[in-house]
Design a protein around this motif. Structure first.
Motif, PDB file in Angstrom:
ATOM      1  N   PRO A  16       0.853  -1.186   0.000  1.00  0.00           N
ATOM      2  CA  PRO A  16       0.000   0.000   0.000  1.00  0.00           C
ATOM      3  C   PRO A  16       0.894   1.243   0.000  1.00  0.00           C
ATOM      4  O   PRO A  16       1.853   1.300   0.758  1.00  0.00           O
ATOM      5  CB  PRO A  16      -0.763  -0.102   1.328  1.00  0.00           C
ATOM      6  N   THR A  17       0.630   2.177  -0.896  1.00  0.00           N
ATOM      7  CA  THR A  17       1.393   3.426  -0.906  1.00  0.00           C
ATOM      8  C   THR A  17       0.407   4.577  -0.962  1.00  0.00           C
ATOM      9  O   THR A  17      -0.799   4.363  -1.098  1.00  0.00           O
ATOM     10  CB  THR A  17       2.307   3.538  -2.153  1.00  0.00           C
ATOM     11  N   ARG A  18       0.946   5.804  -0.880  1.00  0.00           N
ATOM     12  CA  ARG A  18       0.082   6.980  -0.958  1.00  0.00           C
ATOM     13  C   ARG A  18      -0.654   7.036  -2.288  1.00  0.00           C
ATOM     14  O   ARG A  18      -1.729   7.596  -2.403  1.00  0.00           O
ATOM     15  CB  ARG A  18       0.920   8.248  -0.795  1.00  0.00           C
ATOM     16  N   HIS A  19      -0.037   6.478  -3.325  1.00  0.00           N
ATOM     17  CA  HIS A  19      -0.640   6.556  -4.653  1.00  0.00           C
ATOM     18  C   HIS A  19      -1.478   5.333  -4.982  1.00  0.00           C
ATOM     19  O   HIS A  19      -1.726   5.048  -6.144  1.00  0.00           O
ATOM     20  CB  HIS A  19       0.453   6.734  -5.708  1.00  0.00           C
ATOM     21  N   GLY A  20      -1.804   4.562  -3.973  1.00  0.00           N
ATOM     22  CA  GLY A  20      -2.606   3.371  -4.237  1.00  0.00           C
ATOM     23  C   GLY A  20      -1.811   2.112  -3.947  1.00  0.00           C
ATOM     24  O   GLY A  20      -0.666   2.175  -3.504  1.00  0.00           O
ATOM     25  N   ILE A  21      -2.448   0.993  -4.214  1.00  0.00           N
ATOM     26  CA  ILE A  21      -1.815  -0.284  -3.896  1.00  0.00           C
ATOM     27  C   ILE A  21      -0.980  -0.766  -5.069  1.00  0.00           C
ATOM     28  O   ILE A  21      -1.449  -0.827  -6.200  1.00  0.00           O
ATOM     29  CB  ILE A  21      -2.904  -1.322  -3.543  1.00  0.00           C
ATOM     30  N   LEU A  22       0.295  -1.093  -4.805  1.00  0.00           N
ATOM     31  CA  LEU A  22       1.154  -1.660  -5.837  1.00  0.00           C
ATOM     32  C   LEU A  22       1.217  -3.171  -5.648  1.00  0.00           C
ATOM     33  O   LEU A  22       1.418  -3.645  -4.534  1.00  0.00           O
ATOM     34  CB  LEU A  22       2.566  -1.078  -5.738  1.00  0.00           C
ATOM     35  N   THR A  23       1.026  -3.897  -6.736  1.00  0.00           N
ATOM     36  CA  THR A  23       1.081  -5.356  -6.655  1.00  0.00           C
ATOM     37  C   THR A  23       2.433  -5.835  -7.158  1.00  0.00           C
ATOM     38  O   THR A  23       2.700  -5.816  -8.359  1.00  0.00           O
ATOM     39  CB  THR A  23      -0.057  -5.973  -7.485  1.00  0.00           C
ATOM     40  N   ALA A  24       3.300  -6.254  -6.235  1.00  0.00           N
ATOM     41  CA  ALA A  24       4.663  -6.649  -6.601  1.00  0.00           C
ATOM     42  C   ALA A  24       4.703  -8.098  -7.072  1.00  0.00           C
ATOM     43  O   ALA A  24       5.532  -8.466  -7.890  1.00  0.00           O
ATOM     44  CB  ALA A  24       5.609  -6.453  -5.416  1.00  0.00           C
ATOM     45  N   VAL A  25       3.822  -8.936  -6.510  1.00  0.00           N
ATOM     46  CA  VAL A  25       3.715 -10.331  -6.939  1.00  0.00           C
ATOM     47  C   VAL A  25       2.240 -10.576  -7.199  1.00  0.00           C
ATOM     48  O   VAL A  25       1.404 -10.331  -6.330  1.00  0.00           O
ATOM     49  CB  VAL A  25       4.240 -11.297  -5.856  1.00  0.00           C
ATOM     50  N   ASP A  26       1.923 -11.030  -8.417  1.00  0.00           N
ATOM     51  CA  ASP A  26       0.534 -11.064  -8.837  1.00  0.00           C
ATOM     52  C   ASP A  26       0.160 -12.472  -9.300  1.00  0.00           C
ATOM     53  O   ASP A  26       0.483 -12.877 -10.409  1.00  0.00           O
ATOM     54  CB  ASP A  26       0.363 -10.051  -9.984  1.00  0.00           C
ATOM     55  N   ASP A  27      -0.472 -13.235  -8.399  1.00  0.00           N
ATOM     56  CA  ASP A  27      -1.047 -14.511  -8.789  1.00  0.00           C
ATOM     57  C   ASP A  27      -0.004 -15.534  -9.245  1.00  0.00           C
ATOM     58  O   ASP A  27      -0.103 -16.101 -10.328  1.00  0.00           O
ATOM     59  CB  ASP A  27      -2.078 -14.269  -9.911  1.00  0.00           C
ATOM     60  N   ILE A  28       0.981 -15.743  -8.385  1.00  0.00           N
ATOM     61  CA  ILE A  28       2.048 -16.712  -8.705  1.00  0.00           C
ATOM     62  C   ILE A  28       1.709 -18.072  -8.099  1.00  0.00           C
ATOM     63  O   ILE A  28       1.392 -18.156  -6.916  1.00  0.00           O
ATOM     64  CB  ILE A  28       3.382 -16.244  -8.093  1.00  0.00           C
ATOM     65  N   SER A  29       1.778 -19.120  -8.913  1.00  0.00           N
ATOM     66  CA  SER A  29       1.626 -20.484  -8.410  1.00  0.00           C
ATOM     67  C   SER A  29       2.820 -21.314  -8.853  1.00  0.00           C
ATOM     68  O   SER A  29       3.182 -21.289 -10.028  1.00  0.00           O
ATOM     69  CB  SER A  29       0.345 -21.130  -8.947  1.00  0.00           C
ATOM     70  N   LEU A  30       3.432 -21.999  -7.911  1.00  0.00           N
ATOM     71  CA  LEU A  30       4.542 -22.884  -8.259  1.00  0.00           C
ATOM     72  C   LEU A  30       4.755 -23.889  -7.140  1.00  0.00           C
ATOM     73  O   LEU A  30       4.253 -23.725  -6.034  1.00  0.00           O
ATOM     74  CB  LEU A  30       5.823 -22.082  -8.519  1.00  0.00           C
ATOM     75  N   SER A  31       5.498 -24.944  -7.459  1.00  0.00           N
ATOM     76  CA  SER A  31       5.798 -25.929  -6.428  1.00  0.00           C
ATOM     77  C   SER A  31       7.219 -26.450  -6.636  1.00  0.00           C
ATOM     78  O   SER A  31       7.780 -26.340  -7.722  1.00  0.00           O
ATOM     79  CB  SER A  31       4.811 -27.091  -6.502  1.00  0.00           C
ATOM     80  N   ILE A  32       7.804 -26.962  -5.542  1.00  0.00           N
ATOM     81  CA  ILE A  32       9.143 -27.549  -5.628  1.00  0.00           C
ATOM     82  C   ILE A  32       9.117 -28.872  -4.865  1.00  0.00           C
ATOM     83  O   ILE A  32       8.626 -28.929  -3.733  1.00  0.00           O
ATOM     84  CB  ILE A  32      10.230 -26.630  -5.022  1.00  0.00           C
ATOM     85  N   GLY A  33       9.613 -29.916  -5.495  1.00  0.00           N
ATOM     86  CA  GLY A  33       9.622 -31.234  -4.863  1.00  0.00           C
ATOM     87  C   GLY A  33      10.919 -31.490  -4.112  1.00  0.00           C
ATOM     88  O   GLY A  33      11.866 -30.695  -4.180  1.00  0.00           O
ATOM     89  N   ARG A  34      10.982 -32.612  -3.416  1.00  0.00           N
ATOM     90  CA  ARG A  34      12.184 -32.998  -2.674  1.00  0.00           C
ATOM     91  C   ARG A  34      13.387 -33.090  -3.602  1.00  0.00           C
ATOM     92  O   ARG A  34      13.304 -33.706  -4.668  1.00  0.00           O
ATOM     93  CB  ARG A  34      11.961 -34.367  -2.037  1.00  0.00           C
ATOM     94  N   GLY A  35      14.484 -32.458  -3.212  1.00  0.00           N
ATOM     95  CA  GLY A  35      15.718 -32.547  -3.995  1.00  0.00           C
ATOM     96  C   GLY A  35      15.670 -31.818  -5.324  1.00  0.00           C
ATOM     97  O   GLY A  35      16.581 -31.935  -6.132  1.00  0.00           O
ATOM     98  N   GLU A  36      14.609 -31.061  -5.535  1.00  0.00           N
ATOM     99  CA  GLU A  36      14.471 -30.363  -6.811  1.00  0.00           C
ATOM    100  C   GLU A  36      14.975 -28.921  -6.695  1.00  0.00           C
ATOM    101  O   GLU A  36      14.820 -28.287  -5.659  1.00  0.00           O
ATOM    102  CB  GLU A  36      13.005 -30.354  -7.233  1.00  0.00           C
ATOM    103  N   ILE A  37      15.560 -28.421  -7.785  1.00  0.00           N
ATOM    104  CA  ILE A  37      15.982 -27.019  -7.815  1.00  0.00           C
ATOM    105  C   ILE A  37      15.103 -26.277  -8.816  1.00  0.00           C
ATOM    106  O   ILE A  37      15.088 -26.606 -10.003  1.00  0.00           O
ATOM    107  CB  ILE A  37      17.456 -26.877  -8.213  1.00  0.00           C
ATOM    108  N   LEU A  38      14.357 -25.311  -8.303  1.00  0.00           N
ATOM    109  CA  LEU A  38      13.556 -24.470  -9.183  1.00  0.00           C
ATOM    110  C   LEU A  38      14.283 -23.140  -9.349  1.00  0.00           C
ATOM    111  O   LEU A  38      14.519 -22.430  -8.373  1.00  0.00           O
ATOM    112  CB  LEU A  38      12.158 -24.222  -8.594  1.00  0.00           C
ATOM    113  N   GLY A  39      14.628 -22.804 -10.582  1.00  0.00           N
ATOM    114  CA  GLY A  39      15.244 -21.511 -10.842  1.00  0.00           C
ATOM    115  C   GLY A  39      14.157 -20.460 -11.025  1.00  0.00           C
ATOM    116  O   GLY A  39      13.105 -20.752 -11.590  1.00  0.00           O
TER     117      GLY A  39
END
Ligand SMILES: Nc1ncnc2c1ncn2[C@@H]1O[C@H](COP(=O)(O)OP(=O)(O)OP(=O)(O)O)[C@@H](O)[C@H]1O
Ligand SMILES: Nc1ncnc2c1ncn2[C@@H]1O[C@H](COP(=O)(O)OP(=O)(O)O)[C@@H](O)[C@H]1O
Ligand code: SF4
Ligand code: SF4
Ligand SMILES: [Mg+2]
Ligand SMILES: [Mg+2]
Lengths: 327, 321
Positions: A16-39
């Motif tokens: 939230p800022t004086r000029h309104g709400i800024l959305t820095a992360v917008d609707d992100i979905s992801l998953s990481i499994g055991r021993g997995e590297i997600l870049g």
């Protein structure tokens, strides 16, 4: 199938800022499994670090998680209070940042910091914790550990400090490590040492890793899957080889084309016209549409999403890739 | 052999820095004076209209050479001969945020070299030239009335380039000009720099730690290690046939987007401190080919070894047979 170690669904981070709400992360979905590297790649300001900070519960107010869910091995962690989150950080989630000095206290000997962390998350005696600290420092490749364990952080080189931070992050055997530009401040020859180390140790232990970096080369050689972010959103998600070789999102392919090649000479690098929009000025529809050669009416109207928003889903958030047309 | 005359000739260049403890500590603790050889006997020439790149890891002396060439540092030894017009040498720095005066409007920033070099230029002409320069680097004349903070990193680097061009340079020293930029923005700046070179016949001394950027930009590449040039070759040759073990290890180490190697063996060891560099060939503690002589003697870039392109005993031996 067992739960993924990390599962993020429809995550939204707002300021939230004086000029309104800024959305820095917008609707992100992801998953990481055991021993997995997600870049996680994307240009400066794309929202990579904010995604990591939200998972770690380290968003600086007034930044806040405004929607979605974060699960660690099935447990919801996005709605925990600071005390509960503190218990999870370090023990179940380790963090490695660009500047090793954000994780090390300059006033304490590195050995004591390791022993402290190990004891906080286990019931080992001081002596046993010290033995474990020595073993860990050896494992991350600190030479002459018995002599160096009582040195202060400033007595180590940048690369050695980052090795110690890795030891610290692994000391409690966490399920997940968030590494945000862990090698960006280091020299090329040291960068390779640190990524190889991180990769080996996490594989051996089955630790899931979210590796945030702006370096596509590092991703190509280290990660199993990659998430490409643009203007706070997920542009593309998929196995590294596929995304690198056959990018489906026009932004991803533009990004690949703009990287100078080590093997071929080209007269001119491919350019994406313009620049990523500021948070307050994200265009309607696809955030990339003003810069995209394929943009059609639908792109200016509707936000495309990675298919179904399934956290393990692959694909590109692009109407052309999703529907074969943009009309 | 005669060819075109180099625009820049650098000969046995040295620069030492005094890194001693304060004199009182030295007196009390009996510590000696210590000096650091940031640049330790460097030679190279640059032909007009060409790009010579210096590449190497942090601390190897690249920026110090840039400062020596532009006169911001005085050499401790050796010589720099610039055969062009010294007033037409300009520099572009790494940090487009710190190198622009935040309180000046862009128009004044870009006009500054013009006003310094040609103080009698009438205002209308300065204005017209600034408009033209902003267009050249892909900005708009209207941007002249804005302040630097209103621009992105890539746009600020374009402003730095416009400012450097205002002095009608023939020779540009560019110290990591795109290292602070994202790759997509870097591509815009590198393309611009190449286009300007072609159009205006500029000569570049181009500094970067990024081998792929250097390959894209340079005609000739000099690889540095601990204050010395260990190898210098035309860009294509350096990548096709690297001669120095350090260059080979660098090329083996850097991640390759087009041919990723997930089992890549990283280079061992770290860059030693330049205050007490290893004896002989300073790369010997990390070199897989090191033998007795390497610890005792410093390899030179010798005329008979591959056209004076590499400083390494193993490469010398290979060339002698
Ligand atoms: N004014 C100074 N006083 C003391 N030492 C210095 C000074 N300037 C540079 N040095 C040292 O000289 C060596 C070369 O420095 P230089 O800045 O040229 O390295 P570089 O290759 O450009 O590094 P980077 O890529 O990190 O900018 C380094 O060890 C540096 O610490
Ligand atoms: N305290 C804040 N107030 C407003 N915006 C912020 C704040 N912190 C970060 N942001 C914005 O969030 C976006 C994502 O930031 P970040 O995740 O740090 O990007 P990066 O991908 O470079 O790590 C950026 O546009 C940034 O300007
Ligand atoms: S959705 Fe449309 S504008 Fe966005 S990347 Fe795809 S084609 Fe381009
Ligand atoms: S001179 Fe010796 S130590 Fe130095 S690079 Fe050549 S072989 Fe290696
Ligand atoms: Mg970041
Ligand atoms: Mg430098």
């Amino acid at each position: 199938m067992s739960d993924p170690v990390l599962e993020v669904r429809n995550l939204r981070v707002e300021f939230p800022t004086r000029h309104g709400i800024l959305t820095a992360v917008d609707d992100i979905s992801l998953s990481i499994g055991r021993g997995e590297i997600l870049g996680v790649v994307g240009e400066s300001g794309a929202g990579k670090s904010m995604t990591g900070m939200a998972i770690l519960g380290l968003l600086e107010p007034p930044g806040r998680i405004a929607g979605g869910e974060i699960r660690l091995s099935g447990d919801r962690i996005d709605s925990l209070d600071e005390r509960q989150m503190q218990a999870i950080r370090g023990r179940r989630i380790g963090a490695i940042f660009q500047d090793p000095l954000t994780s090390l206290n300059p006033l304490f000997r590195v050995g004591d910091q390791l022993v402290e962390t190990i004891r906080l998350h286990s019931d080992l005696s001081r002596g046993a914790a010290r033995a474990r600290a020595i073993a860990l420092m050896k494992e991350v490749g600190i030479p002459a550990v018995e002599e160096r364990i009582d040195n202060y952080p400033h007595q180590f080189s940048g690369g050695m400090r980052q090795r110690i931070v890795i030891a610290l992050a692994l000391s409690a055997e966490p399920e997940l490590i968030i590494a945000d530009e862990p090698t960006t401040a280091l020299d090329v020859s040291i960068q390779a040492q640190i990524t190889a180390l991180l990769k080996r140790l996490c594989r051996d232990r089955g630790t899931a890793v979210m590796l945030v970096t702006h370096d596509m080369g590092v991703i190509a050689e280290t990660a199993d899957r990659v998430a490409v972010m643009y203007a706070g959103r997920l542009a593309e998600l998929g196995p590294v080889d596929e995304v690198v070789r056959r990018p489906q999102h026009p932004y991803t392919s533009g990004l690949m084309g703009s990287i100078p090649s080590l093997r071929r000479e080209v007269d001119e690098l491919q350019m994406i016209p313009g620049a990523m929009p500021r948070l307050g000025a994200i265009p309607t529809g696809c955030a990339f549409n003003p810069r995209c050669a394929h943009a059609g009416p639908k792109c200016r109207r509707e936000v495309p999403r990675v298919a179904g928003n399934d956290p393990s889903g692959n694909g590109a958030a692009c109407w052309l890739a999703l529907e074969g047309e943009t009309a | 052999m005669t060819g075109p005359r180099p625009i820049l000739e650098v000969d046995a260049l040295e620069r030492r820095f005094d890194v001693s403890a304060p004199w009182l500590n030295r007196l009390l603790e009996g510590k000696p004076r210590r000096s650091l050889r940031a640049v330790d006997g460097v030679d190279f020439d640059i032909l007009p209209g060409q790009t010579l790149a210096l590449v190497g890891e942090s601390g190897c002396g690249k920026s110090t050479i840039a400062k020596l060439v532009t006169g911001l540092h005085a050499p401790s030894g050796g010589a720099i001969r610039f055969n062009g017009d010294p007033a037409r040498m300009q520099m572009i720095f790494q940090d487009p945020f710190a190198s622009l005066n935040p309180r000046w409007r862009v128009g004044r920033i870009v006009a500054e070299p013009l006003r310094t070099l040609f103080p009698e230029t009438p205002d209308t002409q300065v204005q017209a030239r600034v408009d033209e320069l902003l267009r050249t680097v892909g900005l708009a004349p209207a941007d002249a009335s804005k302040f630097p903070h209103e621009f992105s990193g890539g746009q600020r680097q374009r402003i730095s380039i416009a400012r450097a061009l205002a002095g009608e340079p023939e020779f540009l020293v560019c110290d990591e000009p795109t290292s602070a930029l994202d790759v997509s923005v870097q591509a815009q700046v590198l393309n611009l720099m190449k286009r300007l070179q072609k159009e205006m016949g500029l000569t570049y001394l181009f500094i970067s730690h990024d081998l792929s950027v250097v390959r894209h930009m340079a005609d000739v590449i000099a690889v540095m290690y601990l204050g010395r040039i260990v190898e210098i070759q035309p860009a294509a040759d350096l990548f096709a046939k690297p001669l120095h073990p350090y260059t080979r290890m660098l090329l083996d180490t850097i991640p390759d987007l087009e041919a990723p190697r997930r089992d890549r063996a990283p280079m061992g060891g770290e860059v030693p401190s330049p205050v007490s560099p290893p004896s002989g060939c300073s790369f010997h503690p990390r070199c897989p080919l090191a033998f007795g002589r390497c610890q005792a003697e410093r390899p030179q870039r010798l005329p008979h070894v591959h056209d004076r392109r590499v400083a390494c005993f193993a490469a010398e031996a290979a060339a002698d047979v």
